[in-house]
Design a protein around this motif. Structure first.
Motif, short mmCIF file in Angstrom:
data_model
loop_
_atom_site.label_atom_id
_atom_site.label_comp_id
_atom_site.label_asym_id
_atom_site.label_seq_id
_atom_site.Cartn_x
_atom_site.Cartn_y
_atom_site.Cartn_z
N CYS A 211 0.89 -1.06 0.08
CA CYS A 211 0.13 0.07 -0.01
C CYS A 211 0.94 1.14 -0.02
N GLY A 213 -0.02 4.25 0.54
CA GLY A 213 -0.35 5.20 1.67
C GLY A 213 0.54 4.96 2.65
N CYS A 214 0.57 3.87 3.06
CA CYS A 214 1.43 3.49 4.63
C CYS A 214 2.50 2.66 4.45
N CYS A 235 -7.43 -0.23 2.78
CA CYS A 235 -6.12 -0.97 3.44
C CYS A 235 -6.23 -1.46 4.79
N CYS A 238 -3.96 1.02 6.94
CA CYS A 238 -4.18 2.27 7.10
C CYS A 238 -5.48 2.76 6.86
ZN LIG Z 1 -2.10 1.37 3.78
#
Ligand SMILES: [Zn+2]
Length: 252
Positions: A211, A213-214, A235, A238
């Protein structure tokens, strides 16, 4: 293989593209709003810097006035002392006894010492006054230059801010248009995540099973499902809405 999966829903690619676009627009809005917040700070800093310089100049000018006042007072003191010396010398000429003469001499001596102290202070003040005048002139010139620079910088900053405000208005309109094009339930889901993410990132791609994002790995089963691109997922780490980023996966 995925195309034949009977559980496959609709293709979410267009929706993901719209969400990503909405997010890009809103992140740009955040960035510009932040920049605009910085404008007021910058203007205040510029004004404060100028005020500091003005204050320093005022202090020098005040000191010059004090010196002037003190000097006038000393001049008057000196005149008085000189008058007293003259009177004492006058008196000395008509004394009768040696004792009176000695005491008259002592009085004149004391008065002359007093006058010398006053003259010393006046001389020191004159030196200080000359230095303060030079300092004041330099500060005045520096302040004039600085004030012109500040004025120019303010003009630049304000013009730039106007550009940002115009762009912001465009982006806000674009964001409203895009929001309307996203189904309400998806938008609500997007807003929920967005509200709790400090970076404002609610939608993140997953590439190489990570991911973005994280930066945490997606479980293999979920990663397989993601690649079908038939439903939105979050996710597990996150909570961001995630989608499989095909291009990067292929290039690996
Ligand atoms: Zn994530």
């Amino acid at each position: 293989m995925n195309a034949k999966n009977p559980s496959r829903g609709s293709d979410i690619r267009p929706l993901v593209a719209k969400l990503v676009l909405l997010q890009e627009t809103e992140l740009e809005i955040r960035r510009l709003s932040h920049e605009l917040g910085g404008v007021d700070r910058r203007l205040a800093e510029l004004e404060a810097g100028l005020r500091e310089e003005q204050k320093a100049l005022d202090i020098v000018r005040e000191r010059l006035q004090e010196i002037g006042a003190r000097n006038r007072s000393l001049e008057s003191d000196l005149k008085d002392i000189q008058a007293r010396i003259e009177r004492s010398q006058e008196k000395l000429r008509s004394v009768k006894t040696n004792k009176e003469y000695q005491s008259g001499l002592k009085e004149i001596e004391d008065l002359k010492a007093m006058a010398a102290r006053v003259e010393d202070e006046m001389l020191a003040l004159l030196e200080e006054s000359e230095a303060a005048q030079r300092d004041g002139k330099e500060r005045e010139a520096a302040l004039k230059t600085r004030a012109a620079e500040v004025e120019a910088e303010k003009t630049t900053v304000l013009a730039e801010a106007q550009g940002w405000r115009n762009r912001l208005a465009d982006l806000e309109r674009r964001s409203r248009e895009l929001s309307v094009e996203v189904p309400e339930t998806v938008l609500a889901r997007y807003r929920r995540v967005q509200a709790v993410k400090k970076d404002g990132v609610a939608v993140a791609p997953v590439s190489g099973a990570v991911c973005r994002g994280c930066n945490v790995n997606i479980p293999p089963q979920m990663y397989n499902e993601l690649q079908r691109m038939d439903r939105l997922q979050n996710c597990p780490n996150c909570e961001r809405i995630i989608f499989w980023k095909e291009e990067e996966d292929r290039s690996e």
